[in-house]
Design a protein around this motif. Structure first.
Motif, mmCIF file in Angstrom:
data_model
loop_
_atom_site.group_PDB
_atom_site.id
_atom_site.type_symbol
_atom_site.label_atom_id
_atom_site.label_comp_id
_atom_site.label_asym_id
_atom_site.label_seq_id
_atom_site.Cartn_x
_atom_site.Cartn_y
_atom_site.Cartn_z
ATOM 1 N N GLY A 201 6.727 -8.100 -5.573
ATOM 2 C CA GLY A 201 7.100 -7.294 -6.730
ATOM 3 C C GLY A 201 8.359 -6.505 -6.450
ATOM 4 O O GLY A 201 8.893 -6.528 -5.335
ATOM 5 N N ILE A 202 8.853 -5.795 -7.469
ATOM 6 C CA ILE A 202 10.040 -4.964 -7.308
ATOM 7 C C ILE A 202 9.859 -3.675 -8.096
ATOM 8 O O ILE A 202 9.349 -3.673 -9.221
ATOM 9 N N LEU A 203 10.231 -2.580 -7.484
ATOM 10 C CA LEU A 203 10.198 -1.258 -8.114
ATOM 11 C C LEU A 203 11.634 -0.834 -8.371
ATOM 12 O O LEU A 203 12.466 -0.860 -7.469
ATOM 13 N N VAL B 125 8.824 -4.934 -2.905
ATOM 14 C CA VAL B 125 7.489 -4.861 -2.320
ATOM 15 C C VAL B 125 7.187 -6.227 -1.712
ATOM 16 O O VAL B 125 7.275 -7.256 -2.399
ATOM 17 N N VAL B 126 6.854 -6.253 -0.409
ATOM 18 C CA VAL B 126 6.661 -7.522 0.298
ATOM 19 C C VAL B 126 5.292 -7.547 0.971
ATOM 20 O O VAL B 126 4.670 -6.503 1.201
ATOM 21 N N ASP B 127 4.837 -8.772 1.295
ATOM 22 C CA ASP B 127 3.573 -8.905 2.029
ATOM 23 C C ASP B 127 3.852 -8.949 3.522
ATOM 24 O O ASP B 127 4.994 -8.722 3.963
ATOM 25 N N GLU B 128 2.840 -9.293 4.309
ATOM 26 C CA GLU B 128 2.986 -9.282 5.768
ATOM 27 C C GLU B 128 3.977 -10.324 6.262
ATOM 28 O O GLU B 128 4.562 -10.174 7.343
ATOM 29 N N GLN B 129 4.187 -11.406 5.492
ATOM 30 C CA GLN B 129 5.150 -12.443 5.889
ATOM 31 C C GLN B 129 6.548 -12.179 5.329
ATOM 32 O O GLN B 129 7.425 -13.029 5.402
ATOM 33 N N GLU B 130 6.727 -10.985 4.773
ATOM 34 C CA GLU B 130 8.003 -10.601 4.153
ATOM 35 C C GLU B 130 8.311 -11.424 2.895
ATOM 36 O O GLU B 130 9.467 -11.539 2.485
ATOM 37 N N GLY C 190 4.595 10.282 -17.003
ATOM 38 C CA GLY C 190 3.259 10.833 -16.821
ATOM 39 C C GLY C 190 2.130 9.833 -16.877
ATOM 40 O O GLY C 190 0.961 10.215 -16.882
ATOM 41 N N HIS C 191 2.440 8.549 -16.880
ATOM 42 C CA HIS C 191 1.392 7.535 -16.970
ATOM 43 C C HIS C 191 0.709 7.296 -15.631
ATOM 44 O O HIS C 191 -0.435 6.834 -15.590
ATOM 45 N N LEU C 192 1.381 7.581 -14.526
ATOM 46 C CA LEU C 192 0.822 7.339 -13.200
ATOM 47 C C LEU C 192 1.090 8.536 -12.295
ATOM 48 O O LEU C 192 2.020 9.317 -12.536
ATOM 49 N N SER C 193 0.303 8.595 -11.224
ATOM 50 C CA SER C 193 0.503 9.643 -10.230
ATOM 51 C C SER C 193 1.450 9.152 -9.146
ATOM 52 O O SER C 193 1.449 7.961 -8.809
ATOM 53 N N VAL C 194 2.234 10.052 -8.573
ATOM 54 C CA VAL C 194 3.154 9.669 -7.504
ATOM 55 C C VAL C 194 2.401 9.271 -6.240
ATOM 56 O O VAL C 194 2.988 8.711 -5.313
ATOM 57 N N ASP C 195 1.104 9.550 -6.201
ATOM 58 C CA ASP C 195 0.313 9.178 -5.033
ATOM 59 C C ASP C 195 -0.322 7.795 -5.171
ATOM 60 O O ASP C 195 -0.943 7.290 -4.229
ATOM 61 N N ASP C 196 -0.162 7.171 -6.343
ATOM 62 C CA ASP C 196 -0.660 5.808 -6.523
ATOM 63 C C ASP C 196 0.185 4.835 -5.707
ATOM 64 O O ASP C 196 1.330 5.121 -5.341
ATOM 65 N N ALA C 197 -0.372 3.642 -5.444
ATOM 66 C CA ALA C 197 0.362 2.611 -4.692
ATOM 67 C C ALA C 197 1.461 2.012 -5.569
ATOM 68 O O ALA C 197 1.358 1.974 -6.799
ATOM 69 N N VAL C 198 2.524 1.508 -4.927
ATOM 70 C CA VAL C 198 3.648 0.930 -5.672
ATOM 71 C C VAL C 198 3.223 -0.271 -6.506
ATOM 72 O O VAL C 198 3.875 -0.609 -7.501
ATOM 73 N N THR C 199 2.100 -0.916 -6.120
ATOM 74 C CA THR C 199 1.640 -2.080 -6.887
ATOM 75 C C THR C 199 1.257 -1.701 -8.315
ATOM 76 O O THR C 199 1.218 -2.558 -9.205
ATOM 77 N N GLU C 200 0.973 -0.415 -8.558
ATOM 78 C CA GLU C 200 0.596 0.044 -9.894
ATOM 79 C C GLU C 200 1.799 0.150 -10.827
ATOM 80 O O GLU C 200 1.636 0.170 -12.049
ATOM 81 N N HIS D 255 0.813 -1.227 0.000
ATOM 82 C CA HIS D 255 0.000 0.000 0.000
ATOM 83 C C HIS D 255 0.843 1.273 0.000
ATOM 84 O O HIS D 255 0.309 2.380 -0.065
ATOM 85 N N THR D 256 2.173 1.133 0.076
ATOM 86 C CA THR D 256 3.059 2.304 0.097
ATOM 87 C C THR D 256 2.896 3.100 -1.199
ATOM 88 O O THR D 256 2.777 2.528 -2.286
ATOM 89 N N SER D 257 2.903 4.437 -1.067
ATOM 90 C CA SER D 257 2.766 5.276 -2.265
ATOM 91 C C SER D 257 4.066 5.294 -3.055
ATOM 92 O O SER D 257 5.151 5.081 -2.509
ATOM 93 N N ILE D 258 3.936 5.568 -4.353
ATOM 94 C CA ILE D 258 5.117 5.668 -5.210
ATOM 95 C C ILE D 258 6.026 6.786 -4.711
ATOM 96 O O ILE D 258 7.255 6.649 -4.704
ATOM 97 N N ARG D 259 5.413 7.891 -4.238
ATOM 98 C CA ARG D 259 6.194 9.028 -3.744
ATOM 99 C C ARG D 259 7.084 8.617 -2.575
ATOM 100 O O ARG D 259 8.284 8.899 -2.557
ATOM 101 N N LEU D 260 6.496 7.897 -1.575
ATOM 102 C CA LEU D 260 7.262 7.488 -0.395
ATOM 103 C C LEU D 260 8.335 6.464 -0.776
ATOM 104 O O LEU D 260 9.467 6.525 -0.282
ATOM 105 N N ALA D 261 7.982 5.533 -1.646
ATOM 106 C CA ALA D 261 8.951 4.523 -2.072
ATOM 107 C C ALA D 261 10.149 5.181 -2.756
ATOM 108 O O ALA D 261 11.306 4.823 -2.499
#
Length: 641
Positions: free
Chosen positions: A214-216, A205-210, A228-238, A185-191
């Motif tokens: 995915g990877i950014l 990008v990890v789940d609750e069990q680590e 410009g395809h995504l907003s920096v406020d979108d989640a890293v999963t995007e 759920h981390t935002s692209i901006r924070l990541a």
């Protein structure tokens, strides 16, 4: 110098030229030479007979030749001929048993008798000397289980090379200190901010069990966010790439290199067990591998994929040849070398196809490019001639000829690019640019149907070439449909495999007079040994037949086929493993010969081989007759007309 001392010096000078004596420190060898007995044999003089109690010495041929024969005196069978530098009569040293053969001088011969009592301590103190005998290099010595593995190890130990690359070594990387992770759920901006603060080129990008989901990477941010395809406020999963390519902790450098090349990634996620179902322990990056190895093949592959101009491809491919030379000189595993060269060659083909599509426009139908021959088997170490084909999807729109015209032109453009990169066009025109080998799926099914239904000599020759196809680019499902059809039809036509097995026996084991190679009698390659036709092809053909019989799909490589067969047929595992190792050694010999002589390496000059190299090659020929005998019995070829 006294006559006795002169003789000792001549003995010493001779022995230190040949294995295993060249592995003994000179002072020890000098003491041994002082006790060597010089013996002259007249033509047809018998030195020892089968069943005799072993002498107190074993023998080395100094000049002339000695026949080794077995069986009753009235019907003896020739088993070996020993020439200059060959060791024989070593059963007293190794097996402690009576002689298993009769040794007879084939001409006037000078032999050295080496005292067993003096040599035995050397044998037990020197692993290299012991390995020489264990590998079966001594003529007439008892053949040992796993002798091909011993031969491979002996060749490696006795091979003089520079410091090895240690591609089989474990990567000493502190993966636990290379963890940059965030939740889904981390935002692209924070990541992006965390990556910047930690000076990292990636974010896992990890789940609750680590577990990794995915990877950014910097590349993802540039291509999808900055563009410009995504907003920096979108989640890293995007924006992340998924799934992640994972690897177990403490991987070998070779394994990590191949994973990066195959998946076209610059990051490998290290997890507890190497899967995506266990916690993250760290990340290996391309930078780590570059530090671990100077000339990284992944970089060559990347340059091929990214070059904007195909005119750059020949010079990039030349660097791969330099890499091959280094790998062979430093005795890197042939399996790894073959994988690397295949990845490089495949990247070249894909880039050439992308170029051709750009020139001609979008393909009218889905298609698949097939590598056949040695490249289809992932065995093309040197730049030999091209062998390829193309299959495209069936269409019932009446535009088949129009589609074929496009694909033939596409293939011809690719064939031209590959030719400029040093891969000569096939003299027999077994290339996708030939309209005969650029056809829709239904036609290809018809080809294989006819070859299997009526196994004529021409059909068997075509089958031996095209059965080793491997999809490289395009719609792989077309190749999968063709494979499914072939295996289904082979099960219906039971006569095909026996005929293919008979075809595989056309080349007998390549020793004519036992210690002499079968060489070409005339023409351009007179007095050269054709290692491809006489030694490698029999194993290639046998592995293909056995793979088809076992419905083994997805594995074309000859030594990998034999390795897989060893697991499928445990009763023949020893033979198949011997054959696999023999083929690997042959591949290395051919590649080294080709690099040395700037050719395909197919024709080897036996006179240029050292004694150890000749003995090594002769050992690799032994499994050929054993595998061919297995085919003879299994397919009952004596009853085949």
């Amino acid at each position: 110098m006294s006559p006795a001392n002169a003789t000792q010096e001549r003995v010493l000078g001779f022995l230190k030229q040949y294995p295993p004596f060249n592995l003994i420190p000179e002072e020890e060898l000098r003491q041994l030479a002082e006790q060597v007995r010089v013996q002259v044999l007249e033509p047809e003089q018998v030195l020892f007979r089968q069943g005799d109690t072993p002498h107190s010495q074993f023998y080395v041929v100094r000049q002339g030749s000695v026949r080794l024969e077995q069986g009753p005196e009235h019907a003896q069978r020739l088993v070996d001929i020993c020439d200059e530098g060959d060791v024989f009569g070593a059963r007293a040293l190794i097996a402690k048993k009576d002689y298993s053969s009769t040794a007879t001088a084939a001409e006037e011969t000078l032999v050295y008798g080496v005292p067993v009592a003096l040599f035995d301590p050397i044998l037990h103190q020197s692993p290299e000397v012991a390995l020489y005998f264990a590998a079966g290099f001594a003529a007439g010595a008892p053949r040992q289980q796993g002798s091909m593995q011993e031969t491979k190890e002996a060749r490696r130990l006795h091979h003089h090379s520079t410091q090895p690359l240690h591609l089989e070594d474990i990567l000493p990387l502190p993966t636990h200190h290379n963890q940059v992770t965030c939740a889904a759920h981390t935002s692209i901006r924070l990541a992006a901010q965390i990556m910047s603060d930690k000076n990292s080129s990636f974010m896992l990008v990890v789940d609750e069990q680590e577990h990794p989901v995915g990877i950014l990477t910097d590349s993802d941010l540039r291509k999808r966010v900055v563009a410009g395809h995504l907003s920096v406020d979108d989640a890293v999963t995007e924006v992340m790439s998924a799934p992640v390519v994972t690897i177990a902790p403490n991987p070998r450098l070779a394994e990590a290199l191949l994973l990066m090349m195959r998946h076209r990634v610059k990051h490998l996620c290290v997890t507890t067990d190497g899967s995506g179902k266990t916690p993250v322990e760290g990340v290996l990056t391309e930078h780590h591998l570059l530090l671990a190895q100077g000339n990284n093949p992944a970089v060559i592959v990347q340059e091929i994929r990214q070059t904007p101009n195909v005119e750059n491809l020949p010079s990039i491919r030349n660097r791969a040849e330099e890499l091959l030379q280094k790998y062979l000189e430093q005795d890197v595993s042939i399996a790894f070398v073959a994988n690397v060269m295949t990845e490089i060659n495949d990247a070249l083909v894909v880039r050439a196809l992308q170029h051709a599509e750009k020139v001609l426009g979008e393909p009218p139908l889905r298609y698949c490019w097939l590598s056949i021959g040695s490249e289809g088997r992932e065995e093309q170490l040197l730049r030999t001639d091209q062998d390829n084909a193309l299959v495209f999807e069936d269409t019932h729109t009446g535009k088949e000829q129009e589609a074929q015209a496009y694909f033939v032109e596409l293939a011809r453009l690719v064939n031209e690019v590959l030719a400029k990169c040093g891969f000569e066009k096939c003299p027999a025109n077994m290339m996708a640019g030939n309209p005969r080998w650029c056809q829709p799926l239904q036609v290809w099914k018809g080809y294989f149907h006819d070859w299997i239904l009526e196994p004529t000599e021409e059909a068997l020759l075509n089958a031996s070439i095209f059965f080793d196809y491997r999809p490289v680019y395009g719609e792989f499902s077309l190749a999968e449909q063709l494979t499914a059809y072939i295996y289904r039809y082979i099960q219906q036509e039971h006569i095909f495999l026996p005929y293919l097995a008979k075809h595989a026996l056309q080349s007998p084991p390549p020793l004519s007079f036992f210690r002499n190679f079968v060489v070409e009698r005339g023409g351009e390659h007179k007095d050269r040994f054709d290692i491809k036709l006489r030694a490698m092809a029999p194993l290639v053909d046998a592995a293909r037949v056995l793979a088809l019989e076992n419905r083994m799909t997805g594995e074309n490589n000859t030594f990998k086929r034999f390795a897989k067969l060893a697991t499928l047929e445990p009763q023949n595992a020893s033979l198949y493993k011997e054959a696999a190792l023999a083929y690997e050694i042959m591949m290395r010999h051919r590649a080294l010969s080709g690099l040395q002589n700037h050719d395909s390496g197919r024709y080897i000059n036996p006179a240029q081989l050292s004694k150890l190299e000749r003995q090594t090659l002769r050992n690799t020929f032994r499994p050929i007759s054993d595998v061919q005998e297995l085919l003879q019995v299994r397919f009952q070829l004596n009853y085949l007309g």
